[in-house]
Design a protein around this motif. Sequence first.
Motif, PDB file in Angstrom:
ATOM      1  N   LEU A  53       9.361  11.702  -1.187  1.00 19.57           N
ATOM      2  CA  LEU A  53       9.079  10.843  -0.034  1.00 19.57           C
ATOM      3  C   LEU A  53       8.126   9.743  -0.484  1.00 19.57           C
ATOM      4  O   LEU A  53       7.117  10.015  -1.150  1.00 19.57           O
ATOM      5  N   LEU A  54       8.448   8.504  -0.121  1.00 17.66           N
ATOM      6  CA  LEU A  54       7.614   7.353  -0.485  1.00 17.66           C
ATOM      7  C   LEU A  54       7.471   6.470   0.750  1.00 17.66           C
ATOM      8  O   LEU A  54       8.472   6.088   1.375  1.00 17.66           O
ATOM      9  N   VAL A  55       6.226   6.193   1.095  1.00 17.42           N
ATOM     10  CA  VAL A  55       5.922   5.317   2.232  1.00 17.42           C
ATOM     11  C   VAL A  55       5.140   4.119   1.697  1.00 17.42           C
ATOM     12  O   VAL A  55       4.092   4.280   1.055  1.00 17.42           O
ATOM     13  N   LEU A 113      11.192   5.575   2.019  1.00 18.67           N
ATOM     14  CA  LEU A 113      12.286   6.026   1.170  1.00 18.67           C
ATOM     15  C   LEU A 113      12.172   7.538   0.989  1.00 18.67           C
ATOM     16  O   LEU A 113      11.057   8.082   0.893  1.00 18.67           O
ATOM     17  N   TYR A 114      13.289   8.236   0.894  1.00 19.46           N
ATOM     18  CA  TYR A 114      13.286   9.697   0.804  1.00 19.46           C
ATOM     19  C   TYR A 114      14.597  10.163   0.175  1.00 19.46           C
ATOM     20  O   TYR A 114      15.567   9.409   0.097  1.00 19.46           O
ATOM     21  N   GLU A 154       0.879  -1.169   0.000  1.00 16.67           N
ATOM     22  CA  GLU A 154       0.000   0.000   0.000  1.00 16.67           C
ATOM     23  C   GLU A 154       0.915   1.218   0.000  1.00 16.67           C
ATOM     24  O   GLU A 154       1.663   1.453   0.955  1.00 16.67           O
ATOM     25  N   VAL A 155       0.892   2.016  -1.070  1.00 17.69           N
ATOM     26  CA  VAL A 155       1.926   3.018  -1.312  1.00 17.69           C
ATOM     27  C   VAL A 155       1.300   4.420  -1.334  1.00 17.69           C
ATOM     28  O   VAL A 155       0.186   4.614  -1.824  1.00 17.69           O
ATOM     29  N   ALA A 156       2.043   5.385  -0.784  1.00 16.89           N
ATOM     30  CA  ALA A 156       1.720   6.816  -0.900  1.00 16.89           C
ATOM     31  C   ALA A 156       3.032   7.577  -1.065  1.00 16.89           C
ATOM     32  O   ALA A 156       4.082   7.124  -0.593  1.00 16.89           O
ATOM     33  N   ALA A 204      11.946   2.185  -6.383  1.00 18.02           N
ATOM     34  CA  ALA A 204      13.156   2.886  -6.802  1.00 18.02           C
ATOM     35  C   ALA A 204      13.046   4.348  -6.418  1.00 18.02           C
ATOM     36  O   ALA A 204      11.971   4.948  -6.510  1.00 18.02           O
ATOM     37  N   MET A 205      14.144   4.919  -5.971  1.00 19.43           N
ATOM     38  CA  MET A 205      14.193   6.354  -5.662  1.00 19.43           C
ATOM     39  C   MET A 205      15.611   6.834  -5.962  1.00 19.43           C
ATOM     40  O   MET A 205      16.589   6.166  -5.604  1.00 19.43           O
TER      41      MET A 205
END
Length: 933
Positions: A777-779, A723-724, A560-562, A590-591
């Motif tokens: 920013l990815l959670v 990830l950030y 579940e991604v935001a 990926a970031m």
Amino acid sequence: MRVRFGRDRTQARPPPTGRARERRGSVLNPHSAAGQVFLLQIVIVVLLVLAAVASVMLQAARDALQQGRRVSVVTAQSFANAPGVVEALHSRDPSAVLQPRAEAARKKAGVDFVVVTDTKGIRYTYPYPKEIGKKFVGDIKPALAGRTVIEQAGGPPLPAGKGTAVQAVVPVNDSHGKVVGLVSAGITVKNVSRLWMPQLPIIVGSGAVALALAATGTTLASRRLLRQTHGLAPVELARLYEHHEAVLHAVREGVLITTPEGRLLLVNDEARRLLGLPADAQGRPVGELGLPEQITRLLISPDVVTDEVHLTEDRLLAVNKRPTFPHGGPGGSVVTLRDTTELAAVSGRAEVARERLKLLYEAGLRIGTTLDVGRTAQELADVTVPQFADLVTVDLLDAVLRGWEPTAEGWRHLRRTAISGDRQVMPVYPMGEMITFSPGTPQMHALQEGRGMLEPDLRQAHGWREQDPERARKALELGLHSLVTMPLQARNVPLGVVNFYRTTDSPAFEPDDLYFAEELAARAAVAIDNARRFTREHEMAVTLQRSLLPRGQPEQDALEVAWRYLPAATGVGGDWFDVIPLPGARVALAMGDVVGHGLHAAATMGRLRTAVRNFSTLDLPVDEVLGNLDDLVARMDNEEDAAETADGHEGEAVTGASCLYAIYDSVTGACTMARAGHPEPVVVRPDGTVTCPGVPASAPLGLGGYPFETAELRLSEGSQLVLYTDGLVEERARDIDVGLDRLRRALGAAGRRSPEEACQAVIEAVGPSRPADDIALLVARTRLFPRSCVAGWDVPPDPAVVPSVRTRCRDTLLEWGLEEIGFTTELIISELVTNAIRHGAPPVSVRLLYGRCLICEVTDGSSTSPRLRRAATTDEGGRGLFLVAQFAQRWGTRYTAEGKVIWAEQTLHDGTPAATDPTPVDVLLEQFGDPAM
């Protein structure tokens, strides 16, 4: 003897002429100065004698007049208060009673008349009976009010004859204090010669003695004057005096001569003007002239002064002071004053010019510190208040604020962008309001003509007042009175207008102020245009950046991604992220971050993101993906260096790009990740514990030749992987450790929130208000694939077991309710298993995953990659993968440490098999080469 010694004196002064000796010898000569002075003294003595006689006469007359006043008052009051007067006034015939008594009182008191009247002024008594019953001549109103009146008045004839009549009028009061009548007594003053005639001989004798003394004094003074004037004739002295007066009053310097006691002996016209001296200043003490304290002290002091500057009212005076007798003498000082106000005015104008230059220099430092249009406009407004204006407003075209190229069509519609000054008092348009200027306003004229407009008196500015009459009326009432409006132009293109206002506390604008405002507006316009162009490029870069980033959530069941992406305030960077679904219920995260800002960084980011997607399609391990990216970045650097070198200027290298790549398997809960110069991710466990997984740090992309280490961790269901990029935790004024600590606290406080809520909480708690670098920013919250939806078994390496595999596959599909795709799935499984047994190596295993789609996976120990080919009609095999490709929506191969996995997916809609078009029978028959089938 006199002649011999006289020659020695001629060197100092010329001998008197014969004419002068002749005048000196006769005091009575009317043509000589001594004779004229003597005649003047005779006239003065005669006038003094006459004046003394007149004074004695006048004094005698005045004394007689005063005596008459006293006698009149006493007589009138005595008669008015005499017994029986009130009763007589109330009698039937007052005149019969009062006339004898009045005459007796008149003769006894020595006055000329005693008159009794009623309250209307009708006489009851008079020395001449024929005047009884007539109106009394005089003012009786004060007496009727209870006061005594003394006056000089005329009237009927009196026994004493003609003269000055002095009369007193007093009231007659009854027992109740009421005025019931009036009594007037008077006396005529007609002859006072008896009072002054005895003094006449004394006065005349004194005059004669004075004339004798004057003659003697004149003779002595004449001789002394001739000695002191060196025998100069009066004409020569007059000419010298005229020259002295002409020079003294014509010079542009004030001259004052003072005595040692501080009395002003001489003052010329210029000194009177400079010091504002009264006409009678000469001869008065300096302390009584009302001069400023410092000037008074300077004039009284005996000290020598040289070029001292003193401020007197609005003048600057340069003062010099010297003694009148520098080598000894009676003392005194001569003071000269020079007005340096004009010089000061010139100096003042130079000072104003210096202040203007200083303000322009300050404006160059303060305007354009950022590449933000609104901020630059506000800096223009702030830098000129209050040094140049009391209130400044900046109105820009809406296209300029958006970064677009301004056009003439938008001139009438400007947006209020900046205000500086007392905005709470002045009723001006508020910030952000769209203003439509009418054609007659100074702002519209400035835009159309391309030059500044001056309105020194806003009360006469009809165009300005017609724009908004009510607002203009309030502004004028509050003191707004002068305006300079200047267009903001860059490259001959108007961007807006700046309005400088002054209130009643400041002088009105002058034409010279237009030049300064024009220079200031020109500098500000360049900064605003640079900010506008940057805004345009920034918006283009942001648009490109956002277009290259994910638009929406991909279809996948593992996470579940935001996410959040915030571009930098000063320029778009190269931050990017991606969520890539992989076969086998896996997802790749990926970031990355490309060094630099602007379109180049955004374009490079797009290339890297595309490359990551392509590498992930090959289902490569995470370290191999980073290795391929490293090679790609190095090649990009080399290509750009070669291209820019060919063009003759320096290129923009992208060396230093960072990336973090992770693959999460929802079936096993394993997450494999590696990072190349990227900040370490953060893991939030289901219980709220915040940890860093300890992913080894590797060199940034583009350096080449460095290995990338991987880390694998198990994530329980409900864990959050964060990830950030470094823009979130790193600032110039804040250490990165502080940012990481704040990030951990924010994630810990987020607790069991959803990824969307966690993203918002982190941005609010950690993100800067104006980020200097991009923030990505990815959670991702993990999910585990349900065990009931996973089926797998090992397959012996024997082709004879293929039917049993098909049977077990059919039974599993019946349990899941997918019997409609049973035949297709059995066909796919049988073909994949057969290929693994024939062409692969043991061990062989089968796994079915039932989720958003049905996934069939066959694993074997060989690393040989199968390939799809078109079999000839004479070939006995080679059609298996063709059938798999026909019946599956996707298929592919991925490699593992033990071998490879061949997988195929069949799409399901809402958990049910999707309708598929039947495969053409002739195609299948052609592949098997048997038309009869």
